[in-house]
Design a protein around this motif. Structure first.
Motif, mmCIF file in Angstrom:
data_model
loop_
_atom_site.group_PDB
_atom_site.id
_atom_site.type_symbol
_atom_site.label_atom_id
_atom_site.label_comp_id
_atom_site.label_asym_id
_atom_site.label_seq_id
_atom_site.Cartn_x
_atom_site.Cartn_y
_atom_site.Cartn_z
ATOM 1 N N VAL A 10 0.901 -0.678 0.329
ATOM 2 C CA VAL A 10 0.020 -0.156 -0.061
ATOM 3 C C VAL A 10 0.651 1.434 -0.159
ATOM 4 N N LEU A 11 0.555 2.259 -1.658
ATOM 5 C CA LEU A 11 1.598 3.308 -0.952
ATOM 6 C C LEU A 11 1.124 4.220 -0.360
ATOM 7 N N ASP A 12 1.898 5.270 0.005
ATOM 8 C CA ASP A 12 1.293 6.381 -0.152
ATOM 9 C C ASP A 12 -0.102 6.818 -0.088
ATOM 10 N N ASP A 13 -0.448 7.098 -1.127
ATOM 11 C CA ASP A 13 -1.254 8.019 -1.766
ATOM 12 C C ASP A 13 -2.254 6.574 -1.374
ATOM 13 N N GLY A 14 -2.315 5.773 -0.932
ATOM 14 C CA GLY A 14 -2.950 4.749 -0.661
ATOM 15 C C GLY A 14 -3.276 3.811 -2.060
#
Length: 58
Positions: A10-14
């Motif tokens: 899961v990346l920072d932007d979701g």
């Protein structure tokens, strides 16, 4: 960083990045064009050195 797969990140932007491969290389320097996967952009690039010219012309 090598991680045994399958992997779900899961990346920072979701956004969720998934890989079903048995082993994946994760980028930790953020230079990769395919982040979060590593494309070896962190490695220094060597420039092609031109052949030395004859310094003693006849």
């Amino acid at each position: 960083m090598l991680v045994e797969g399958p992997v779900e990140i899961v990346l920072d932007d979701g956004t969720v990045a998934r890989s079903e491969r048995f082993m994946v290389a994760l980028c930790t320097c953020r230079r990769s064009r395919i982040y979060p996967w590593c494309d070896t952009s962190h490695r220094p690039r060597e420039r092609a050195v031109p052949a030395p010219e004859d310094r003693n012309p006849s």
